[in-house]
Scaffold this active site. Structure first.
Site, PDB file in Angstrom:
ATOM      1  N   LYS A 188      52.825  46.038  29.505  1.00  0.00           N
ATOM      2  CA  LYS A 188      53.250  45.406  28.270  1.00  0.00           C
ATOM      3  C   LYS A 188      52.589  44.043  28.093  1.00  0.00           C
ATOM      4  O   LYS A 188      52.633  43.461  27.027  1.00  0.00           O
ATOM      5  CB  LYS A 188      54.782  45.209  28.296  1.00  0.00           C
ATOM      6  N   GLY A 189      51.993  43.547  29.184  1.00  0.00           N
ATOM      7  CA  GLY A 189      51.491  42.169  29.174  1.00  0.00           C
ATOM      8  C   GLY A 189      50.491  41.848  28.080  1.00  0.00           C
ATOM      9  O   GLY A 189      50.405  40.714  27.618  1.00  0.00           O
ATOM     10  N   GLU A 213      43.272  42.890  28.254  1.00  0.00           N
ATOM     11  CA  GLU A 213      44.226  42.556  29.321  1.00  0.00           C
ATOM     12  C   GLU A 213      44.776  41.152  29.143  1.00  0.00           C
ATOM     13  O   GLU A 213      44.122  40.286  28.563  1.00  0.00           O
ATOM     14  CB  GLU A 213      43.528  42.655  30.681  1.00  0.00           C
ATOM     15  N   ASP A 214      45.968  40.955  29.670  1.00  0.00           N
ATOM     16  CA  ASP A 214      46.552  39.616  29.680  1.00  0.00           C
ATOM     17  C   ASP A 214      45.933  38.771  30.787  1.00  0.00           C
ATOM     18  O   ASP A 214      45.513  37.647  30.570  1.00  0.00           O
ATOM     19  CB  ASP A 214      48.083  39.691  29.849  1.00  0.00           C
ATOM     20  N   ASP A 253      44.516  39.215  38.071  1.00  0.00           N
ATOM     21  CA  ASP A 253      45.058  38.514  39.231  1.00  0.00           C
ATOM     22  C   ASP A 253      44.252  38.969  40.443  1.00  0.00           C
ATOM     23  O   ASP A 253      43.212  38.398  40.743  1.00  0.00           O
ATOM     24  CB  ASP A 253      46.556  38.851  39.319  1.00  0.00           C
ATOM     25  N   LYS A 284      42.696  34.616  37.419  1.00  0.00           N
ATOM     26  CA  LYS A 284      42.960  33.696  38.538  1.00  0.00           C
ATOM     27  C   LYS A 284      41.845  33.886  39.548  1.00  0.00           C
ATOM     28  O   LYS A 284      41.931  34.770  40.409  1.00  0.00           O
ATOM     29  CB  LYS A 284      44.293  34.041  39.215  1.00  0.00           C
ATOM     30  N   PHE A 287      52.016  31.656  39.738  1.00  0.00           N
ATOM     31  CA  PHE A 287      52.668  32.667  38.913  1.00  0.00           C
ATOM     32  C   PHE A 287      52.968  32.076  37.541  1.00  0.00           C
ATOM     33  O   PHE A 287      53.653  31.074  37.418  1.00  0.00           O
ATOM     34  CB  PHE A 287      53.948  33.176  39.569  1.00  0.00           C
ATOM     35  N   VAL A 288      52.415  32.711  36.502  1.00  0.00           N
ATOM     36  CA  VAL A 288      52.574  32.180  35.143  1.00  0.00           C
ATOM     37  C   VAL A 288      53.321  33.173  34.253  1.00  0.00           C
ATOM     38  O   VAL A 288      53.329  34.378  34.520  1.00  0.00           O
ATOM     39  CB  VAL A 288      51.206  31.828  34.506  1.00  0.00           C
ATOM     40  N   ASP A 295      55.322  38.285  31.939  1.00  0.00           N
ATOM     41  CA  ASP A 295      56.767  38.211  32.196  1.00  0.00           C
ATOM     42  C   ASP A 295      57.084  37.806  33.618  1.00  0.00           C
ATOM     43  O   ASP A 295      56.261  37.902  34.523  1.00  0.00           O
ATOM     44  CB  ASP A 295      57.392  39.589  31.962  1.00  0.00           C
ATOM     45  N   ARG A 304      58.197  36.866  27.980  1.00  0.00           N
ATOM     46  CA  ARG A 304      56.983  37.394  27.336  1.00  0.00           C
ATOM     47  C   ARG A 304      56.733  36.774  25.964  1.00  0.00           C
ATOM     48  O   ARG A 304      55.606  36.753  25.484  1.00  0.00           O
ATOM     49  CB  ARG A 304      57.102  38.912  27.140  1.00  0.00           C
TER      50      ARG A 304
HETATM   51  P1  IMP Z   1      46.222  42.592  39.227  1.00  0.00           P
HETATM   52  O1  IMP Z   1      46.721  41.910  40.468  1.00  0.00           O
HETATM   53  O2  IMP Z   1      44.919  41.986  38.767  1.00  0.00           O
HETATM   54  O3  IMP Z   1      46.118  44.063  39.453  1.00  0.00           O
HETATM   55  O4  IMP Z   1      47.300  42.294  38.102  1.00  0.00           O
HETATM   56  C1  IMP Z   1      48.115  43.283  37.595  1.00  0.00           C
HETATM   57  C2  IMP Z   1      49.049  42.835  36.516  1.00  0.00           C
HETATM   58  O5  IMP Z   1      50.042  42.012  37.106  1.00  0.00           O
HETATM   59  C3  IMP Z   1      48.499  41.998  35.377  1.00  0.00           C
HETATM   60  O6  IMP Z   1      47.911  42.759  34.371  1.00  0.00           O
HETATM   61  C4  IMP Z   1      49.771  41.329  34.878  1.00  0.00           C
HETATM   62  O7  IMP Z   1      50.447  42.164  33.970  1.00  0.00           O
HETATM   63  C5  IMP Z   1      50.549  41.130  36.157  1.00  0.00           C
HETATM   64  N1  IMP Z   1      50.391  39.734  36.647  1.00  0.00           N
HETATM   65  C6  IMP Z   1      49.451  39.234  37.444  1.00  0.00           C
HETATM   66  N2  IMP Z   1      49.607  37.906  37.638  1.00  0.00           N
HETATM   67  C7  IMP Z   1      50.703  37.565  36.916  1.00  0.00           C
HETATM   68  C8  IMP Z   1      51.386  36.310  36.681  1.00  0.00           C
HETATM   69  O8  IMP Z   1      51.022  35.208  37.155  1.00  0.00           O
HETATM   70  N3  IMP Z   1      52.482  36.382  35.868  1.00  0.00           N
HETATM   71  C9  IMP Z   1      52.925  37.542  35.311  1.00  0.00           C
HETATM   72  N4  IMP Z   1      52.310  38.715  35.485  1.00  0.00           N
HETATM   73  C10 IMP Z   1      51.203  38.735  36.277  1.00  0.00           C
HETATM   74 MG    MG Z   2      48.672  43.384  32.478  1.00  0.00          MG
END
Ligand code: IMP
Ligand code: MG
Length: 184
Positions: A47-48, A103-104, A107, A135, A156-157, A163, A169
């Site tokens: 949903k991000g 994508e939002d 990470d 990040k 963590f944001v 969210d 959100r």
């Molecule tokens: P990944 O670690 O790159 O696979 O991130 C997966 C998903 O985790 C992202 O698309 C976000 O939806 C969520 N996410 C990662 N970092 C954060 C954060 O700092 N706050 C909230 N959601 C996050």
């Molecule tokens: Mg996401």
């Protein structure tokens, strides 16, 4: 109408509403020019990505199309599990399509790396990535991001789609959540 929120929940606003808007103006100009004369399919990751998708798509020509996928790589906490599952697949057939994943945040990069492989195997003409945030200090898998908004610290944001346990959100900005909100 102003949204209601308590600024005491956040350590710091790191990307303001105005920063987001100006960045989306610039990114959308670049995207419009790169995809000129092509049919573009934006694929949002639920949903991000809802906020960035809505604001980016409104800056595109009206022929732009949106589709959605829901994948899970996180539980309800703040750490990636490393496991990616499809919760909702696309409606669209990607054969011959120009696809831009929206994508939002990147990470660890695990979700996007997996998604790129998955969508590329469906016969699209092209698959690229746009992400509002990244990040750099958290990245475990390098993902080619063609359109990037902001590199942010490894904290963590929340806000603007992101969210904590499904809350925050709807904030118009991106902020660092006070650890006291999720630690006990
Ligand atoms: P990944 O670690 O790159 O696979 O991130 C997966 C998903 O985790 C992202 O698309 C976000 O939806 C969520 N996410 C990662 N970092 C954060 C954060 O700092 N706050 C909230 N959601 C996050
Ligand atoms: Mg996401």
């Amino acid at each position: 109408m102003e949204a209601q929120f308590d600024m005491d929940d956040f350590t710091k606003v790191i990307v303001s509403e105005n920063d987001i808007s100006r960045k989306l103006d610039a990114l959308s100009e670049q995207i419009r020019s790169d995809y000129e004369g092509k049919d573009l399919l934006l694929v949002g990751v639920l949903k991000g990505a809802v906020m960035v998708m809505a604001d980016l798509a409104r800056r595109m020509p009206p022929t732009v199309q949106m589709d959605w996928m829901a994948v899970s790589s996180y539980g309800s906490g703040t750490k990636s599990s490393g496991v990616v599952r499809i919760l909702k697949d696309l409606d669209a057939d990607l054969t011959g399509r120009h696809v831009l994943i929206v994508e939002d945040i990147i990470d660890t990069g695990i979700t996007l790396h997996w998604l790129l492989g998955n969508l590329r195997s469906r016969g699209a003409a092209s698959v690229e990535v746009a992400s509002l945030l990244r990040k750099p200090d958290a990245v475990q898998v390098d993902v080619p991001v063609k359109y990037l908004g902001f590199d942010i610290p490894n904290e963590f944001v929340v806000g603007y789609g992101l969210d904590y346990a499904e809350s925050y959100r709807t904030l118009p900005f991106v902020a660092i959540l006070k650890p006291s909100v999720y630690e006990d």
